[in-house]
Design an enzyme around this catalytic site. Sequence first.
Site, PDB file in Angstrom:
ATOM      1  CE  LYS A 173      -3.434  -0.850  -0.607  1.00  0.00           C
ATOM      2  NZ  LYS A 173      -3.768  -1.403  -1.977  1.00  0.00           N
ATOM      3  CG  ASP A 187      -9.237  12.145 -10.400  1.00  0.00           C
ATOM      4  OD1 ASP A 187      -9.401  11.429  -9.388  1.00  0.00           O
ATOM      5  OD2 ASP A 187      -9.374  13.385 -10.384  1.00  0.00           O
ATOM      6  CG  HIS A 244       4.195  -6.217  -1.330  1.00  0.00           C
ATOM      7  ND1 HIS A 244       4.386  -4.908  -1.723  1.00  0.00           N
ATOM      8  CD2 HIS A 244       2.925  -6.529  -1.711  1.00  0.00           C
ATOM      9  CE1 HIS A 244       3.294  -4.471  -2.329  1.00  0.00           C
ATOM     10  NE2 HIS A 244       2.391  -5.428  -2.335  1.00  0.00           N
ATOM     11  NE  ARG A 304       0.295   6.394   1.239  1.00  0.00           N
ATOM     12  CZ  ARG A 304      -0.935   6.143   0.820  1.00  0.00           C
ATOM     13  NH1 ARG A 304      -1.266   4.902   0.494  1.00  0.00           N
ATOM     14  NH2 ARG A 304      -1.832   7.102   0.702  1.00  0.00           N
ATOM     15  CB  SER A 358      -3.454   2.794   2.315  1.00  0.00           C
ATOM     16  OG  SER A 358      -3.672   2.288   1.028  1.00  0.00           O
ATOM     17  CD1 TRP A 364       1.370   6.770 -10.081  1.00  0.00           C
ATOM     18  CD2 TRP A 364       1.442   7.525  -7.965  1.00  0.00           C
ATOM     19  NE1 TRP A 364       1.402   8.147 -10.123  1.00  0.00           N
ATOM     20  CE2 TRP A 364       1.438   8.632  -8.853  1.00  0.00           C
ATOM     21  CE3 TRP A 364       1.471   7.764  -6.593  1.00  0.00           C
ATOM     22  CZ2 TRP A 364       1.479   9.947  -8.380  1.00  0.00           C
ATOM     23  CZ3 TRP A 364       1.507   9.067  -6.134  1.00  0.00           C
ATOM     24  CH2 TRP A 364       1.504  10.142  -7.005  1.00  0.00           C
TER      25      TRP A 364
END
Length: 296
Positions: A52, A235, A112, A134, A142, A57
């Site tokens: 997460k 978006d 991960h 993050r 998240s 991205w």
Amino acid sequence: MAVDPEKTSPCSRPELFDFHGVHMTHIFTDNWEKVQNFQARPDDVLITTYPKAGTTWVSNILDLLYFGQTERQTSIPIYTRVPFLELISPPLMIGTEDIEQLPTSPRLIKTHLPVQFLPKSFWEQNSRIVYIARNAKDNVVSYFHFDRMNKFEPEAGDWSSFLQRFMEGKMVFGSWYDHVTGWWEKRQTYSNLHYMFYEDLITDTGREIDQLCSFLGMSCSTEEKERVRALTQFDQMKNDKMANYSTIPDMDFTISPFMRKGKVGDWKNHFTVAQNEQFDEDYKKKMKNPKLQFPY
Ligand code: A3P
């Protein structure tokens, strides 16, 4: 290796167990021997994160940088374009086999795994590794919503018990604190590792794409980089069926979408004042490296 179909049934949520000192579920350990013996190539690019932290991205950014906006982007889901090394969920997904079948060069690979679990061939082949970290508070929020909606994860339970478990490192892929620190410290001895932050990507995506291009030794034009930046805005990806995981039936988007908010600071909508104080106190004890700082 025999795979118990019962255990891979999406109806039963997998259980956490201690695996060489790290909490895991069987869907990431059942293929362990093949994962550990995986043969990396020198031009492989590994996208590594604690769950997460922005894996999808950055996967999409790298995929566009390398292969452009072709039919591949519009017809193949991101999890097929960038296979998940340690995931085994037959018959659909077996990370090691999916990677072997990749037609691309370089191969983009997602993992991960905490640093101590990475198959040794990546180090031997000096493959490029991109690590995305993050901040812990947004990361746990998240992760909580992800575990609520994803039947391949253990039950999330309620928010306060989830937060407690996160602080204790009892999450799939273990402790966030150990993960981000372990990979950070690896930079001292392994130079082909680019450590980046989700928050920097949010603040200045263009600059981060520039830095990725230099790390990868790519000469991309300004127009090309701008196109990739625009195509990977939140978006845009949220509405992209090939990037938003809506093709996975075991994720219940009526509970929470995969592309949920994509923001820095959403933790403030979840942590109580008391939870925040307790978290900060505990954080100071666990995060001893003064050079590893996160924006909250
Ligand atoms: P939130 O749940 O906070 O919204 P991963 O890909 O590692 O599973 O990470 C998922 C997180 O990254 C989710 O965070 C998701 O919304 C966010 N994310 C994915 N694509 C993004 C983008 N283009 N811009 C900003 N955040 C993005």
